[in-house]
Design an enzyme around this catalytic site. Sequence first.
Site, PDB file in Angstrom:
ATOM      1  N   ARG A 248       0.814  -1.235   0.000  1.00 30.24           N
ATOM      2  CA  ARG A 248       0.000   0.000   0.000  1.00 30.24           C
ATOM      3  C   ARG A 248       0.840   1.274   0.000  1.00 30.24           C
ATOM      4  NH1 ARG A 248      -3.110  -2.999   3.743  1.00 30.24           N
ATOM      5  NH2 ARG A 248      -4.760  -4.078   2.619  1.00 30.24           N
TER       6      ARG A 248
ATOM      7  N   LYS B 240       3.818  11.383 -11.247  1.00 30.84           N
ATOM      8  CA  LYS B 240       2.969  10.525 -12.089  1.00 30.84           C
ATOM      9  C   LYS B 240       3.721   9.222 -12.315  1.00 30.84           C
ATOM     10  CE  LYS B 240       0.150  13.688 -14.791  1.00 30.84           C
ATOM     11  NZ  LYS B 240      -0.148  14.182 -16.150  1.00 30.84           N
TER      12      LYS B 240
ATOM     13  N   GLU C  50      10.736  18.011 -24.609  1.00 28.87           N
ATOM     14  CA  GLU C  50      10.038  18.433 -23.381  1.00 28.87           C
ATOM     15  C   GLU C  50      10.577  19.797 -22.902  1.00 28.87           C
ATOM     16  OE1 GLU C  50       7.450  16.742 -22.438  1.00 28.87           O
ATOM     17  OE2 GLU C  50       7.751  14.631 -22.963  1.00 28.87           O
TER      18      GLU C  50
ATOM     19  N   LYS D 179       8.207  22.929 -14.090  1.00 37.91           N
ATOM     20  CA  LYS D 179       7.383  21.756 -13.754  1.00 37.91           C
ATOM     21  C   LYS D 179       7.013  21.787 -12.272  1.00 37.91           C
ATOM     22  CE  LYS D 179       6.176  17.102 -14.319  1.00 37.91           C
ATOM     23  NZ  LYS D 179       6.256  15.869 -15.046  1.00 37.91           N
TER      24      LYS D 179
ATOM     25  N   GLU E  80      -3.677  17.193 -11.240  1.00 43.83           N
ATOM     26  CA  GLU E  80      -4.181  17.562 -12.554  1.00 43.83           C
ATOM     27  C   GLU E  80      -5.684  17.824 -12.563  1.00 43.83           C
ATOM     28  OE1 GLU E  80      -1.985  15.818 -15.855  1.00 43.83           O
ATOM     29  OE2 GLU E  80      -3.817  15.876 -17.042  1.00 43.83           O
TER      30      GLU E  80
ATOM     31  N   ARG F 117      -2.286  21.564 -14.446  1.00 46.42           N
ATOM     32  CA  ARG F 117      -1.201  20.617 -14.756  1.00 46.42           C
ATOM     33  C   ARG F 117      -1.314  20.019 -16.164  1.00 46.42           C
ATOM     34  NH1 ARG F 117       1.740  15.946 -11.063  1.00 46.42           N
ATOM     35  NH2 ARG F 117       2.973  15.120 -12.784  1.00 46.42           N
TER      36      ARG F 117
ATOM     37  N   ASN G 199       0.971  18.693 -20.922  1.00 54.16           N
ATOM     38  CA  ASN G 199       0.730  17.684 -21.956  1.00 54.16           C
ATOM     39  C   ASN G 199       0.611  18.280 -23.349  1.00 54.16           C
ATOM     40  OD1 ASN G 199       0.695  15.172 -20.540  1.00 54.16           O
ATOM     41  ND2 ASN G 199      -1.142  15.917 -19.518  1.00 54.16           N
TER      42      ASN G 199
ATOM     43  N   HIS H 247       0.920  16.059 -26.382  1.00 48.37           N
ATOM     44  CA  HIS H 247       0.926  14.662 -25.941  1.00 48.37           C
ATOM     45  C   HIS H 247      -0.274  13.865 -26.451  1.00 48.37           C
ATOM     46  CE1 HIS H 247       4.153  16.095 -23.461  1.00 48.37           C
ATOM     47  NE2 HIS H 247       4.271  14.973 -22.791  1.00 48.37           N
TER      48      HIS H 247
ATOM     49  N   HIS I 127       0.550  10.664 -28.180  1.00 48.49           N
ATOM     50  CA  HIS I 127       0.142   9.344 -27.689  1.00 48.49           C
ATOM     51  C   HIS I 127      -0.530   8.546 -28.809  1.00 48.49           C
ATOM     52  CE1 HIS I 127       0.037  10.560 -23.146  1.00 48.49           C
ATOM     53  NE2 HIS I 127       1.258  10.397 -23.625  1.00 48.49           N
TER      54      HIS I 127
ATOM     55  N   HIS J  21       8.907   8.564 -27.181  1.00 48.88           N
ATOM     56  CA  HIS J  21       7.872   9.444 -26.617  1.00 48.88           C
ATOM     57  C   HIS J  21       8.136  10.914 -27.011  1.00 48.88           C
ATOM     58  CE1 HIS J  21       5.012  11.016 -23.689  1.00 48.88           C
ATOM     59  NE2 HIS J  21       5.965  11.786 -23.210  1.00 48.88           N
TER      60      HIS J  21
HETATM   61  P1  NAD Z   1      13.455   5.389 -21.645  1.00 50.67           P
HETATM   62  O1  NAD Z   1      13.271   5.268 -20.217  1.00 50.67           O
HETATM   63  O2  NAD Z   1      12.999   4.290 -22.522  1.00 50.67           O
HETATM   64  O3  NAD Z   1      14.997   5.662 -21.920  1.00 50.67           O
HETATM   65  C1  NAD Z   1      15.425   5.843 -23.250  1.00 50.67           C
HETATM   66  C2  NAD Z   1      16.563   4.884 -23.638  1.00 50.67           C
HETATM   67  O4  NAD Z   1      17.788   5.401 -23.126  1.00 50.67           O
HETATM   68  C3  NAD Z   1      16.436   3.490 -23.064  1.00 50.67           C
HETATM   69  O5  NAD Z   1      16.933   2.572 -24.005  1.00 50.67           O
HETATM   70  C4  NAD Z   1      17.337   3.550 -21.831  1.00 50.67           C
HETATM   71  O6  NAD Z   1      17.796   2.288 -21.449  1.00 50.67           O
HETATM   72  C5  NAD Z   1      18.456   4.405 -22.356  1.00 50.67           C
HETATM   73  N1  NAD Z   1      19.192   5.150 -21.345  1.00 50.67           N
HETATM   74  C6  NAD Z   1      18.737   5.716 -20.228  1.00 50.67           C
HETATM   75  N2  NAD Z   1      19.695   6.442 -19.651  1.00 50.67           N
HETATM   76  C7  NAD Z   1      20.804   6.302 -20.415  1.00 50.67           C
HETATM   77  C8  NAD Z   1      22.097   6.848 -20.362  1.00 50.67           C
HETATM   78  N3  NAD Z   1      22.444   7.714 -19.406  1.00 50.67           N
HETATM   79  N4  NAD Z   1      22.999   6.492 -21.305  1.00 50.67           N
HETATM   80  C9  NAD Z   1      22.630   5.657 -22.306  1.00 50.67           C
HETATM   81  N5  NAD Z   1      21.399   5.144 -22.458  1.00 50.67           N
HETATM   82  C10 NAD Z   1      20.492   5.480 -21.513  1.00 50.67           C
HETATM   83  O7  NAD Z   1      12.749   6.716 -22.227  1.00 50.67           O
HETATM   84  P2  NAD Z   1      12.605   8.204 -21.654  1.00 50.67           P
HETATM   85  O8  NAD Z   1      12.551   9.067 -22.844  1.00 50.67           O
HETATM   86  O9  NAD Z   1      13.561   8.502 -20.582  1.00 50.67           O
HETATM   87  O10 NAD Z   1      11.150   8.173 -20.969  1.00 50.67           O
HETATM   88  C11 NAD Z   1       9.999   7.918 -21.719  1.00 50.67           C
HETATM   89  C12 NAD Z   1       8.942   7.401 -20.803  1.00 50.67           C
HETATM   90  O11 NAD Z   1       8.669   8.379 -19.812  1.00 50.67           O
HETATM   91  C13 NAD Z   1       7.645   7.085 -21.479  1.00 50.67           C
HETATM   92  O12 NAD Z   1       7.165   5.846 -21.001  1.00 50.67           O
HETATM   93  C14 NAD Z   1       6.725   8.202 -21.038  1.00 50.67           C
HETATM   94  O13 NAD Z   1       5.376   7.821 -20.989  1.00 50.67           O
HETATM   95  C15 NAD Z   1       7.255   8.516 -19.694  1.00 50.67           C
HETATM   96  N6  NAD Z   1       6.976   9.872 -19.225  1.00 50.67           N
HETATM   97  C16 NAD Z   1       6.467  10.014 -17.982  1.00 50.67           C
HETATM   98  C17 NAD Z   1       6.237  11.267 -17.476  1.00 50.67           C
HETATM   99  C18 NAD Z   1       5.740  11.441 -16.074  1.00 50.67           C
HETATM  100  O14 NAD Z   1       5.373  12.550 -15.703  1.00 50.67           O
HETATM  101  N7  NAD Z   1       5.740  10.404 -15.274  1.00 50.67           N
HETATM  102  C19 NAD Z   1       6.526  12.393 -18.243  1.00 50.67           C
HETATM  103  C20 NAD Z   1       7.059  12.215 -19.519  1.00 50.67           C
HETATM  104  C21 NAD Z   1       7.286  10.940 -20.003  1.00 50.67           C
HETATM  105  N1  GLY Z   2       4.322  14.957 -18.088  1.00 52.60           N
HETATM  106  C1  GLY Z   2       3.079  15.523 -17.678  1.00 52.60           C
HETATM  107  C2  GLY Z   2       2.912  15.662 -16.212  1.00 52.60           C
HETATM  108  O1  GLY Z   2       3.769  15.323 -15.427  1.00 52.60           O
HETATM  109  O2  GLY Z   2       1.900  16.123 -15.783  1.00 52.60           O
END
Ligand code: NAD
Ligand code: GLY
Length: 361
Positions: free
Chosen positions: A118, A140, A182, A224, A234, A238, A242, A245, A249, A262
């Site tokens: 939990r 998130k 971003e 942010k 949100e 907030r 997006n 997005h 998406h 992404h």
């Molecule tokens: P990712 O986590 O897939 O990382 C991208 C690639 O880079 C992967 O292959 C990873 O293994 C590699 N990598 C990571 N760090 C590295 C480094 N220092 N050196 C070499 N390779 C490295 O992708 P991302 O772009 O970081 O994140 C995308 C994800 O984040 C999506 O799932 C998206 O939905 C999510 N997201 C979430 C939020 C949120 O608010 N929670 C906001 C934006 C995006």
């Molecule tokens: N990436 C959108 C949010 O965190 O709200």
Amino acid sequence: METLGVELGERSYPIHIGPGLLMQLRQCLPPLAGRQLLVVTNDTIAPLYLEPVLASLQDYETSSLILPDGEQFKTLDTLNRIFTCLLERRHSRTTTLIALGGGVIGDITGFAAAAYQRGVDFIQIPTTLLAQVDSSVGGKTGVNHPLGKNMIGAFHQPRAVIADTDTLNTLPPRELAAGLAEVIKYGLIRDLTFLDWIETNMPRLVAREPDAMTYAIRRSCEIKAEVVAADEREGGLRAILNLGHTFGHAIEAAQGYGQWLHGEAVAAGMVMALELSARLGNLRPEQVARGRAIIAAAGLPVQGPAGMSVDSYLEKMAVDKKNVDARLRLVLLEAMGSAIVTTDFDPEQLRATLHDCTAQA
Ligand code: NAD
Ligand code: GLY
């Protein structure tokens, strides 16, 4: 090291930004509930950074779990692997999870922390630019469902974010560009002065100049943090985070997760949002062209994938968490540097925008 705060009352936490932080994690850690730590990472990041992280946490009962790399593994099955690992290793409610990686690892580890017994604490150690400027901040967390991205999740704030800017040196160029999408987003939605700075300094950002990167990360996190502090769950504001997005998406879902990054999908989606904003009379054509040029200068796509139809966009966009009672709600610009969240547009204007954008692709 620079430190900012996300101000959320008793759930407030610091964001530490700087070089070499993986080597000095202990100084960056908040007070922990217990001594058990589980570092969750993937098989790309582990060979690069797991060893220094484990070395700097050796005073704790630290172990690690290495997941397969990829958005296609951001699933309930992978989440269950984290729970199994925690249970097998007898982690109690005072454990702390540590997400070492990009947004995929951060989102899934955060969700595991939200649900395990939990709710337990977690710390974000983002290693992609996208994660350092966006996904690690704000709480998130979640996983994808075959019918929609990030559809299963929870709000669960980390106890700290520790962004070691040295980790960006190993990031593939395509991933760096995805993070820049971003960064550009923050300028477009909230800070015209920052957008001017991004436009001028794009060559330095693409070249990963440390001073420029640190400034871009800090200003992005400030924006942010400010938005999240005003609207954590949100309820309204907030959603401006997006921009692009909903279109993005749709691209990700239509192409299959992991094909378009992404950030790439968001980049093409931001151009569509600018085009629709112009169609509604909020932007002049030269402002759309400017936004498009900044996105292109980051090495990002300015149009969606070839062959994706208008109906395919509309069908995927209908599954979006921002929608209200099945009505599509979009983030658009009311002016450069100022975003709105609105259902107030004629669906035909959206269709016409998508028609033009898909015709160019
Ligand atoms: P990712 O986590 O897939 O990382 C991208 C690639 O880079 C992967 O292959 C990873 O293994 C590699 N990598 C990571 N760090 C590295 C480094 N220092 N050196 C070499 N390779 C490295 O992708 P991302 O772009 O970081 O994140 C995308 C994800 O984040 C999506 O799932 C998206 O939905 C999510 N997201 C979430 C939020 C949120 O608010 N929670 C906001 C934006 C995006
Ligand atoms: N990436 C959108 C949010 O965190 O709200």
